[in-house]
Each structure stands twice: as C-alpha cells, then as structure tokens.
Design a protein around this motif. Structure first.
Motif, short mmCIF file in Angstrom:
data_model
loop_
_atom_site.label_atom_id
_atom_site.label_comp_id
_atom_site.label_asym_id
_atom_site.label_seq_id
_atom_site.Cartn_x
_atom_site.Cartn_y
_atom_site.Cartn_z
N LYS A 52 63.42 24.68 -29.86
CA LYS A 52 63.77 23.10 -31.16
C LYS A 52 62.17 22.24 -29.33
CE LYS A 52 66.85 23.03 -33.35
NZ LYS A 52 68.52 22.22 -33.79
N LEU A 53 62.08 22.66 -28.78
CA LEU A 53 61.38 21.45 -27.59
C LEU A 53 59.51 22.19 -28.08
CD1 LEU A 53 60.81 20.85 -24.53
CD2 LEU A 53 61.41 22.74 -23.69
N LYS A 54 59.89 23.34 -27.96
CA LYS A 54 58.19 23.95 -28.66
C LYS A 54 58.02 23.55 -29.67
CE LYS A 54 55.79 27.63 -28.83
NZ LYS A 54 55.50 29.62 -28.38
N ASP A 55 58.78 22.89 -30.27
CA ASP A 55 58.31 22.09 -32.19
C ASP A 55 57.81 20.86 -31.80
OD1 ASP A 55 58.22 25.38 -33.39
OD2 ASP A 55 60.44 24.44 -34.23
N ALA A 56 58.81 20.47 -31.17
CA ALA A 56 59.17 18.59 -31.14
C ALA A 56 57.30 18.56 -30.60
CB ALA A 56 60.15 18.43 -30.42
N VAL A 57 57.61 19.42 -29.02
CA VAL A 57 55.83 18.70 -28.43
C VAL A 57 54.88 19.45 -29.30
CG1 VAL A 57 54.40 19.72 -25.96
CG2 VAL A 57 56.83 19.94 -26.32
N GLN A 58 54.87 20.36 -30.40
CA GLN A 58 53.37 20.69 -30.38
C GLN A 58 53.68 19.80 -31.49
OE1 GLN A 58 54.20 24.96 -31.39
NE2 GLN A 58 52.95 25.72 -29.58
N LYS A 59 54.28 18.59 -31.87
CA LYS A 59 54.16 17.74 -32.81
C LYS A 59 53.80 16.94 -32.33
CE LYS A 59 57.39 19.77 -36.56
NZ LYS A 59 59.17 20.29 -37.29
N SER B 56 62.06 21.56 -15.39
CA SER B 56 61.88 20.40 -15.20
C SER B 56 60.45 19.29 -15.12
CB SER B 56 62.39 20.70 -13.63
OG SER B 56 63.34 21.20 -13.52
N GLU B 57 58.87 20.47 -14.79
CA GLU B 57 58.39 20.45 -14.65
C GLU B 57 58.03 20.08 -15.76
OE1 GLU B 57 54.85 22.38 -14.07
OE2 GLU B 57 56.04 23.37 -12.49
N ILE B 58 58.09 19.90 -17.54
CA ILE B 58 57.71 19.88 -18.56
C ILE B 58 59.03 18.42 -19.10
CG2 ILE B 58 59.19 20.90 -20.36
CD1 ILE B 58 56.62 21.14 -21.94
N THR B 59 59.90 18.62 -18.59
CA THR B 59 61.46 17.01 -18.48
C THR B 59 60.04 15.33 -18.17
OG1 THR B 59 62.96 19.02 -18.53
CG2 THR B 59 63.72 16.15 -18.13
N GLU B 60 60.14 16.09 -16.33
CA GLU B 60 59.29 14.51 -16.26
C GLU B 60 58.03 14.17 -17.40
OE1 GLU B 60 61.56 13.18 -14.43
OE2 GLU B 60 62.83 14.48 -14.45
N GLU B 61 57.74 15.28 -17.39
CA GLU B 61 56.28 14.75 -17.71
C GLU B 61 56.19 14.04 -19.47
OE1 GLU B 61 52.88 14.87 -17.39
OE2 GLU B 61 52.97 15.44 -15.69
N GLU C 234 57.29 32.19 -20.96
CA GLU C 234 57.00 33.72 -20.09
C GLU C 234 58.22 34.00 -19.91
OE1 GLU C 234 53.56 33.67 -17.91
OE2 GLU C 234 52.04 33.63 -19.70
N GLU C 235 58.70 33.30 -19.44
CA GLU C 235 59.68 33.42 -18.16
C GLU C 235 61.39 33.79 -19.05
OE1 GLU C 235 60.83 33.77 -14.57
OE2 GLU C 235 58.12 33.49 -15.34
N ASP D 83 50.18 24.89 -21.52
CA ASP D 83 50.55 25.83 -20.29
C ASP D 83 51.51 25.25 -19.65
OD1 ASP D 83 49.68 27.13 -17.59
OD2 ASP D 83 50.12 25.36 -17.16
N LEU D 84 52.47 24.85 -19.97
CA LEU D 84 54.46 24.76 -19.40
C LEU D 84 54.91 25.27 -20.85
CD1 LEU D 84 54.86 20.95 -18.77
CD2 LEU D 84 55.12 23.05 -17.02
N LEU D 85 54.43 25.22 -22.09
CA LEU D 85 55.00 25.33 -22.68
C LEU D 85 54.90 27.32 -23.07
CD1 LEU D 85 54.55 23.91 -25.86
CD2 LEU D 85 56.39 24.52 -24.58
#
Length: 112
Positions: free
Chosen positions: A43-50, A80-85, A103-104, A96-98
């Motif tokens: 859901k995070l990935k989908d939201a950011v891509q939209k 944490s990085e993507i949260t702050e951005e 990967e992790e 890159d963050l996604l």
C-alpha cells in the motif's frame, strides 16, 4: 526459516526486539512474522507511485513503528528515510527508497 540466528544474519537487532517482547522468543518471532506479512508495504508503494504523499506517509509511519518495535533495523532504516521525506511532503523521485525497501523486505520474507 524464521529464527533468531537468521534474523541476526540479516542485521536485525534481535536482542533489542526480544527485550521488547519480554524475552519470549516464540512471541517475538510471531510478531516479526506478522510485521513481514503486513500489506502496508504494498500500500505504501502504491500510494507513492500514485503521488498520494499523505497516504504514503500514513503507511510509512505505521510500518516504521512496527519494524522498530521488532528491531528489523536494516528494513526499518529505508522505511524511516521515506517516512521523513513523506512527512515533509517532498515531491521527489521515491524509486530508490522503494527499491531499497523491496530488497530488504525480500531478504526477510525469504525466511518465512
């Protein structure tokens, strides 16, 4: 297989996670399993891509809390990085963050 040793090999701070779970290994491993199965990653990935940075922030912030509680540090770091951005609603390329998160996440989910 999801074990303390396998989690440690991926960089998880299992000592810290176990402490949060009162030293109960079975409970800790169950919490880790639930965290990794969370559909919030997708859901995070989908939201950011939209381009929905508000929804992305909500998803990232929730995941950050869950992953920090079970001390999956190498996965929690890019979350944490993507949260702050996203908190700052920065209009940047999040790919890159996604990718780092994916990967992790794959490494950890391979243990399930």
């Amino acid at each position: 297989m999801l074990t303390i040793d396998n989690l440690k090999s991926l960089g998880a701070n299992t000592d810290e996670g176990l402490t949060r779970c009162l030293g109960k290994e079975d409970f800790y491993l169950r919490m880790v399993s639930m965290a990794l199965a969370d559909d919030g990653f997708e859901k995070l990935k989908d939201a950011v891509q939209k381009g929905d940075l508000n929804e992305g922030f909500e998803r990232a912030h929730a995941l950050k809390g869950v992953l920090s509680n079970v001390s999956l540090t190498t996965l929690a770091a890019p979350i944490s990085e993507i949260t702050e951005e996203l908190r700052a609603r920065n209009d940047i390329d999040y790919s890159d963050l996604l990718n780092r998160i994916d990967e992790e996440l794959k490494k950890y989910r391979a243990l399930l």
